[in-house]
Each structure stands twice: as C-alpha cells, then as structure tokens.
Motif scaffolding. Structure first.
Motif, PDB file in Angstrom:
ATOM      1  N   TYR A  16       9.118  -2.407  -1.724  1.00 40.79           N
ATOM      2  CA  TYR A  16       8.268  -2.076  -0.577  1.00 40.79           C
ATOM      3  C   TYR A  16       7.171  -1.111  -0.985  1.00 40.79           C
ATOM      4  N   VAL A  17       6.118  -1.094  -0.157  1.00 44.61           N
ATOM      5  CA  VAL A  17       5.018  -0.147  -0.311  1.00 44.61           C
ATOM      6  C   VAL A  17       4.790   0.510   1.043  1.00 44.61           C
ATOM      7  N   SER A  21       2.709   5.982   6.744  1.00 40.52           N
ATOM      8  CA  SER A  21       4.116   6.103   7.154  1.00 40.52           C
ATOM      9  C   SER A  21       4.756   4.768   7.530  1.00 40.52           C
ATOM     10  N   TYR A  22       4.006   3.680   7.478  1.00 37.06           N
ATOM     11  CA  TYR A  22       4.591   2.361   7.710  1.00 37.06           C
ATOM     12  C   TYR A  22       5.142   1.805   6.397  1.00 37.06           C
ATOM     13  N   ILE A  23       6.252   1.080   6.503  1.00 35.34           N
ATOM     14  CA  ILE A  23       6.876   0.474   5.339  1.00 35.34           C
ATOM     15  C   ILE A  23       6.629  -1.037   5.368  1.00 35.34           C
ATOM     16  N   TYR A  24       6.135  -1.553   4.244  1.00 35.77           N
ATOM     17  CA  TYR A  24       5.811  -2.967   4.131  1.00 35.77           C
ATOM     18  C   TYR A  24       6.654  -3.587   3.019  1.00 35.77           C
ATOM     19  N   GLN A  29      10.019 -11.735  -1.336  1.00 37.01           N
ATOM     20  CA  GLN A  29      11.395 -11.270  -1.548  1.00 37.01           C
ATOM     21  C   GLN A  29      12.170 -11.196  -0.230  1.00 37.01           C
ATOM     22  N   LEU A  30      11.499 -10.774   0.839  1.00 37.69           N
ATOM     23  CA  LEU A  30      12.158 -10.648   2.143  1.00 37.69           C
ATOM     24  C   LEU A  30      12.618 -12.001   2.655  1.00 37.69           C
ATOM     25  N   PHE A  53       2.675  -8.667   2.325  1.00 34.09           N
ATOM     26  CA  PHE A  53       3.750  -7.739   2.669  1.00 34.09           C
ATOM     27  C   PHE A  53       3.985  -7.790   4.177  1.00 34.09           C
ATOM     28  N   VAL A  54       5.240  -7.611   4.571  1.00 36.83           N
ATOM     29  CA  VAL A  54       5.634  -7.673   5.979  1.00 36.83           C
ATOM     30  C   VAL A  54       5.826  -6.259   6.515  1.00 36.83           C
ATOM     31  N   ASN A  55       5.238  -5.986   7.675  1.00 36.20           N
ATOM     32  CA  ASN A  55       5.359  -4.674   8.305  1.00 36.20           C
ATOM     33  C   ASN A  55       6.762  -4.514   8.886  1.00 36.20           C
TER      34      ASN A  55
END
Length: 219
Positions: A16-17, A21-24, A29-30, A53-55
């Motif tokens: 994740y990145v 403060s949001y995690i993506y 992979q998800l 990337f997914v929020n």
C-alpha cells in the motif's frame, strides 16, 4: 453446518501507499487476494491494473471492508469483507467470481515514491465509479452460504434478515471448491436445508458420470 455469510476475513500481503492519511492498496494484489476478476470491477482496467491503487480508507468508511496494516513493511495484512454475500437478480452470469454492485470504489493512478511509500495522484486518472461487488464467491469459504434472489415479490428476502415467503425463489450459493475441494463425478451428496420453523428440505443426489454442461439438474 453452513450458516448465512455475514463477512469473511482474508489474510493478505498487499502493498500500500498513502496520500493525505488515506491508504491505497495495490489494486492488482487486492483483487487477486479476494478472488475478484478486475473485469467485474472496471472492465477497461484489465490491461493497466498494475498501475492503479484502491482507496481502502474510503471503502472502510463506507462500511464494506475493514483492514489491518503494518506501517513498517507497508503491507495490508488482512482484509475483512463486511457485507453479506447476497445479490438480487437478475444475474447475467452466476459463474462470475463476483456478482452484483454493492457500492462504488475509488481507484487512482499517479507517481509513486517507493522510498516514502506515498503516491502523488493524477487527478485526471481518478476513477470514482468502479463497482464493488455485493457477492464474492471466495468469501463464502468452507462454512458459509450465500443468497442469490430469483423471485421475491414482497421484498422479504433482505440481505440482513432474509425471510422466504410463499412464492419466493432463491439460490443458496455454496463454494464447493472450498468446502469439498470440488465435487467429482459419480459422487453421492446428501444434506439438509434447515429453516427456523418447519421441516427441513432434503438434499440427496448423485453427480453424473460426466460433466458436459455448466448447469446440471441434479435433483
């Protein structure tokens, strides 16, 4: 005994990145960890999913997932799918790995800082209309069943408290791969569907000597 699915926990190892403060989560992979085909989420992403990337923070706020992460390794270590495995028909293809549309998911693209594990989001590439499914076959595991509503005129078969009345028709979905490791030919299967009140329905059939079609009438 199988019970109605009300969430499923996946042990994961997803990169994740962060951004503000949001995690993506790494989208490829998800979806692989949850057994969801990318084409179900957003068809045009199939060839470029590795860039997205997914929020996860937004999905958690929406109440459809919970997740844990390791801030040292920048890995999402578990994802808990909180929704019931329930979909109201018609369903175009029951054999898809995920069915229905529970909510939308946000997917982003941008420049990733691999040292800081952050992403500078390309606002022009944000996708806010990706589909998060309401029914994921892999989330049934080996101890749950899901519900696919075929006919329910009075809307009594609800996701959180499904009640079958006269005339209602549903499919009880079972992940036979997780439960039995698949079902081979010439196999005798027995079981019961036990209602809250009344006599149970009996399941009793033997699978045919060959499987020639995707849909087989067994009982």
């Amino acid at each position: 005994m199988l019970t109605y699915a009300q969430g499923h926990n996946y042990t994961t190892n997803i990169d994740y990145v962060t951004n503000n403060s949001y995690i993506y989560a790494n989208a490829s992979q998800l979806f692989a960890a949850l057994g969801i085909n990318v084409a179900k989420v957003y068809p045009s992403l199939v060839s470029v999913i590795d860039k997205y990337f997914v929020n996860m923070s937004a999905l958690e706020k929406a109440g459809v997932v919970k997740f844990t992460y390791n801030s040292s390794s920048y890995k999402i270590t578990s994802v808990y799918v909180t929704n019931y495995q329930y979909v109201r028909g018609p369903v175009d293809d029951v054999f898809l790995d995920a069915l229905g549309n529970l909510t939308t998911a946000q997917l982003v693209n941008g420049t990733v800082n691999t040292t800081a594990h952050t992403i500078a989001i390309d606002t022009a590439a944000i996708i806010n209309t990706a589909s998060w499914p309401s029914y994921i076959w892999s989330a049934l595991g080996n101890d749950k069943f899901g519900i696919i509503v075929v006919q329910d005129y009075d809307k009594s078969v609800k996701s959180d408290s499904p009640t079958l009345n006269k005339g209602d028709i549903v499919i009880l979905g079972v992940n036979t791969e997780a439960l039995f490791g698949g079902i081979t030919v010439r196999t005798h299967i027995t079981g019961k569907v036990i209602p809250e009140f009344g006599a149970p329905g009996v399941i009793d059939f033997t699978t045919p000597s060959t499987y020639t079609t995707e849909v087989i009438s067994l009982q």
